[in-house]
Design an enzyme around this catalytic site. Structure first.
Site, PDB file in Angstrom:
ATOM      1  N   ARG A 285      31.443  37.879  54.902  1.00 30.55           N
ATOM      2  CA  ARG A 285      32.349  37.018  53.419  1.00 30.55           C
ATOM      3  C   ARG A 285      33.386  36.191  53.826  1.00 30.55           C
ATOM      4  O   ARG A 285      34.442  36.897  55.008  1.00 30.55           O
ATOM      5  CB  ARG A 285      31.629  37.546  52.602  1.00 30.55           C
ATOM      6  CG  ARG A 285      30.926  38.104  51.643  1.00 30.55           C
ATOM      7  CD  ARG A 285      31.081  39.014  50.028  1.00 30.55           C
ATOM      8  NE  ARG A 285      32.231  40.908  50.835  1.00 30.55           N
ATOM      9  CZ  ARG A 285      32.177  41.796  49.859  1.00 30.55           C
ATOM     10  NH1 ARG A 285      32.499  41.320  48.427  1.00 30.55           N
ATOM     11  NH2 ARG A 285      32.874  42.376  50.435  1.00 30.55           N
TER      12      ARG A 285
ATOM     13  N   LYS B 182      37.858  41.835  51.834  1.00 31.64           N
ATOM     14  CA  LYS B 182      37.922  43.484  51.799  1.00 31.64           C
ATOM     15  C   LYS B 182      39.758  43.712  52.518  1.00 31.64           C
ATOM     16  O   LYS B 182      39.840  43.120  52.845  1.00 31.64           O
ATOM     17  CB  LYS B 182      37.284  43.581  52.827  1.00 31.64           C
ATOM     18  CG  LYS B 182      35.843  43.695  52.899  1.00 31.64           C
ATOM     19  CD  LYS B 182      36.012  44.614  51.227  1.00 31.64           C
ATOM     20  CE  LYS B 182      36.101  46.149  51.082  1.00 31.64           C
ATOM     21  NZ  LYS B 182      35.339  46.746  49.393  1.00 31.64           N
TER      22      LYS B 182
ATOM     23  N   TYR C 235      40.647  41.712  47.870  1.00 33.48           N
ATOM     24  CA  TYR C 235      40.349  43.425  47.598  1.00 33.48           C
ATOM     25  C   TYR C 235      41.108  44.354  48.374  1.00 33.48           C
ATOM     26  O   TYR C 235      41.306  44.419  49.445  1.00 33.48           O
ATOM     27  CB  TYR C 235      38.804  43.788  47.487  1.00 33.48           C
ATOM     28  CG  TYR C 235      37.805  42.989  46.463  1.00 33.48           C
ATOM     29  CD1 TYR C 235      37.808  43.172  45.233  1.00 33.48           C
ATOM     30  CD2 TYR C 235      36.638  41.732  46.949  1.00 33.48           C
ATOM     31  CE1 TYR C 235      37.328  42.290  44.096  1.00 33.48           C
ATOM     32  CE2 TYR C 235      36.208  40.912  45.991  1.00 33.48           C
ATOM     33  CZ  TYR C 235      36.357  41.412  45.125  1.00 33.48           C
ATOM     34  OH  TYR C 235      36.032  39.889  44.297  1.00 33.48           O
TER      35      TYR C 235
ATOM     36  N   HIS D  17      41.728  48.068  46.870  1.00 28.88           N
ATOM     37  CA  HIS D  17      41.266  48.938  46.206  1.00 28.88           C
ATOM     38  C   HIS D  17      41.923  50.227  46.876  1.00 28.88           C
ATOM     39  O   HIS D  17      41.657  51.001  48.166  1.00 28.88           O
ATOM     40  CB  HIS D  17      39.310  49.413  47.077  1.00 28.88           C
ATOM     41  CG  HIS D  17      38.505  48.689  46.000  1.00 28.88           C
ATOM     42  ND1 HIS D  17      38.662  48.747  45.171  1.00 28.88           N
ATOM     43  CD2 HIS D  17      38.218  47.761  46.733  1.00 28.88           C
ATOM     44  CE1 HIS D  17      37.116  48.049  44.526  1.00 28.88           C
ATOM     45  NE2 HIS D  17      37.464  47.295  46.006  1.00 28.88           N
TER      46      HIS D  17
ATOM     47  N   GLU E 204      40.650  43.547  42.272  1.00 28.69           N
ATOM     48  CA  GLU E 204      40.178  44.172  41.450  1.00 28.69           C
ATOM     49  C   GLU E 204      40.819  44.843  39.859  1.00 28.69           C
ATOM     50  O   GLU E 204      39.964  45.685  39.416  1.00 28.69           O
ATOM     51  CB  GLU E 204      39.075  45.470  41.882  1.00 28.69           C
ATOM     52  CG  GLU E 204      40.294  46.423  42.496  1.00 28.69           C
ATOM     53  CD  GLU E 204      41.320  46.510  43.627  1.00 28.69           C
ATOM     54  OE1 GLU E 204      42.031  46.992  44.521  1.00 28.69           O
ATOM     55  OE2 GLU E 204      41.102  45.189  43.921  1.00 28.69           O
TER      56      GLU E 204
ATOM     57  N   VAL F 114      31.577  53.725  45.575  1.00 26.82           N
ATOM     58  CA  VAL F 114      31.990  54.309  46.849  1.00 26.82           C
ATOM     59  C   VAL F 114      33.298  53.471  47.945  1.00 26.82           C
ATOM     60  O   VAL F 114      34.733  54.299  47.987  1.00 26.82           O
ATOM     61  CB  VAL F 114      30.854  54.710  48.148  1.00 26.82           C
ATOM     62  CG1 VAL F 114      31.144  53.154  48.431  1.00 26.82           C
ATOM     63  CG2 VAL F 114      31.726  55.043  49.403  1.00 26.82           C
ATOM     64  N   ASP F 115      33.564  52.506  46.761  1.00 27.91           N
ATOM     65  CA  ASP F 115      35.115  52.107  47.167  1.00 27.91           C
ATOM     66  C   ASP F 115      36.705  52.236  46.424  1.00 27.91           C
ATOM     67  O   ASP F 115      37.508  52.019  47.019  1.00 27.91           O
ATOM     68  CB  ASP F 115      34.823  50.236  47.448  1.00 27.91           C
ATOM     69  CG  ASP F 115      34.642  49.672  46.879  1.00 27.91           C
ATOM     70  OD1 ASP F 115      34.362  50.445  45.170  1.00 27.91           O
ATOM     71  OD2 ASP F 115      34.535  48.721  46.982  1.00 27.91           O
TER      72      ASP F 115
END
Length: 372
Positions: free
Chosen positions: A16, A76, A95, A97, A119, A270-271
């Site tokens: 991406r 990411k 993102y 996380h 997020e 999972v992330d």
């Protein structure tokens, strides 16, 4: 003029890109500068020439992008090899996380990066507009991937999700009835599976029952119901999210031990640390599964990266308005006028400014307004 930087993603098999040429053109038309690393969009089917036509400046190395840009847009979270690029006052929009990445949180704090997490941007109704499209993709993919790994030559129990006449369909158990769970249910029902969704909100269960017109079953999410449902599952999908926080561990190792041999688990959370106890590590698209207690575990942390064209288009659709506001108004004015964006700020001036993130990484929480 503000310079926006678009580096190529470095996470393994992450194809991406955070900005399409169309998004780049919208920024350029505001008189802002966009710096793009060569090849950044290739994995999503966007050429360097398209970015140049949209007004971008191309550079060869990621270091050049990070050095020149006032704001970095990514997909990411930065990996350790990217920490060296961090600098004070630079805005990072991606993102993050952080609940599952305390070392990244500390690096952002130490370098006083302004870190905005897609997020945790949250609308007044509680929805997560920048997470929603990727949750839709991941929810649909969870069934697609689960169905594949139920095949015998993939190590699964050899079950077709929809069965055939005279043969019962597979049992798909979905824990969490939010965006991921709803999209997973849509796909599983479309393939003819028996679907059960466990959800803690009675209102959400009523919504699901209404939308799917009774085609799926809903159960209140509690340890007793989860244990009974997990035991029956051919495909178990973890679809639980707490914004900014680590995913709660709802399925224990003992529950997994009761599952059928060759059953499949897909944990979309999972992330955020995973909602299933036996998901003890993230996997990659290159090596997506492992077996534990006779159960296939799929734990890819960037599932939407497998369909980068769809995912990139969907992501830019929802991020571009926030990017345009930031470049036209500036950071503080945008945050003061946009309460959703304010909730997305995880790190500012060396402090954790999101309470759930602070709790998850074990660091002090500092209210954003106290840092103005």
């Amino acid at each position: 003029m503000i310079a926006i930087g678009l580096p190529k993603e470095v996470k393994k098999q992450e194809y991406r890109v955070a900005l399409t040429p169309a998004g780049c053109e919208m920024i350029s038309r505001q008189g802002q500068k966009v710096v793009v690393q060569r090849g950044a969009g290739e994995g999503s089917g966007f050429t360097d020439d398209e970015y140049v036509a949209a007004g971008a400046k191309l550079v060869d190395e990621a270091a050049e992008v990070w050095a020149e840009a006032d704001m970095i847009v990514k997909v990411k979270e930065p990996l350790p090899e990217e920490f060296v690029y961090f600098r004070e006052g630079q805005i990072l929009f991606t993102y993050l996380h952080l609940a599952a990445a305390p070392e990244l949180a500390r690096a952002l704090m130490d370098n006083k990066v302004t870190a905005i997490a897609y997020e945790t941007i949250q609308a007044p109704n509680g929805s997560l507009p920048l997470l929603t499209p990727m949750s839709e993709v991941a929810g649909r993919m969870s069934v697609q991937e689960g169905a594949k790994y139920l095949e015998a030559f993939q190590g699964g129990r050899g079950v077709l999700l929809g069965g055939v006449p005279g043969v019962p369909p597979a049992e798909v158990i979905i824990i969490g009835g939010g965006i991921v769970g709803t999209n997973a249910a849509k796909m599983a029902l479309g393939l003819g599976a028996e679907v059960v969704v466990l959800e803690k909100s009675a209102d959400r269960m009523r919504y699901l029952d209404d939308v799917f017109q009774g085609r799926l079953r809903t159960l209140m999410s509690n340890p007793y119901n989860i244990a009974n449902a997990v035991r029956k599952a051919d495909l178990l999908i973890g679809a639980v999210l707490v914004p900014g926080a680590r995913a709660p561990r709802l399925v224990t190792e003992e529950m997994v031990k009761t599952m059928k041999k060759g059953a499949v688990i897909v944990d979309v959370a999972v992330d955020q640390g995973g909602s299933i106890e036996t998901i003890d590590r993230a996997t990659t698209h290159e090596d997506p599964v492992y077996e534990k207690f006779g159960v296939i575990h799929y734990a890819v942390a960037n599932m939407p990266g497998a369909v980068p064209r769809t995912s990139t288009l969907a992501l830019t659709n929802v991020t571009i308005d926030f990017i345009l506001q930031l470049v036209s108004k500036g950071f503080q004015a945008t945050v003061n006028s946009n309460s959703m964006l304010a909730l997305g700020i995880n790190v500012y001036r060396g402090a954790i400014t999101h309470p759930q993130v602070a709790e998850a990484v074990g660091l002090p929480y500092t209210p954003l307004e106290s840092l103005w």
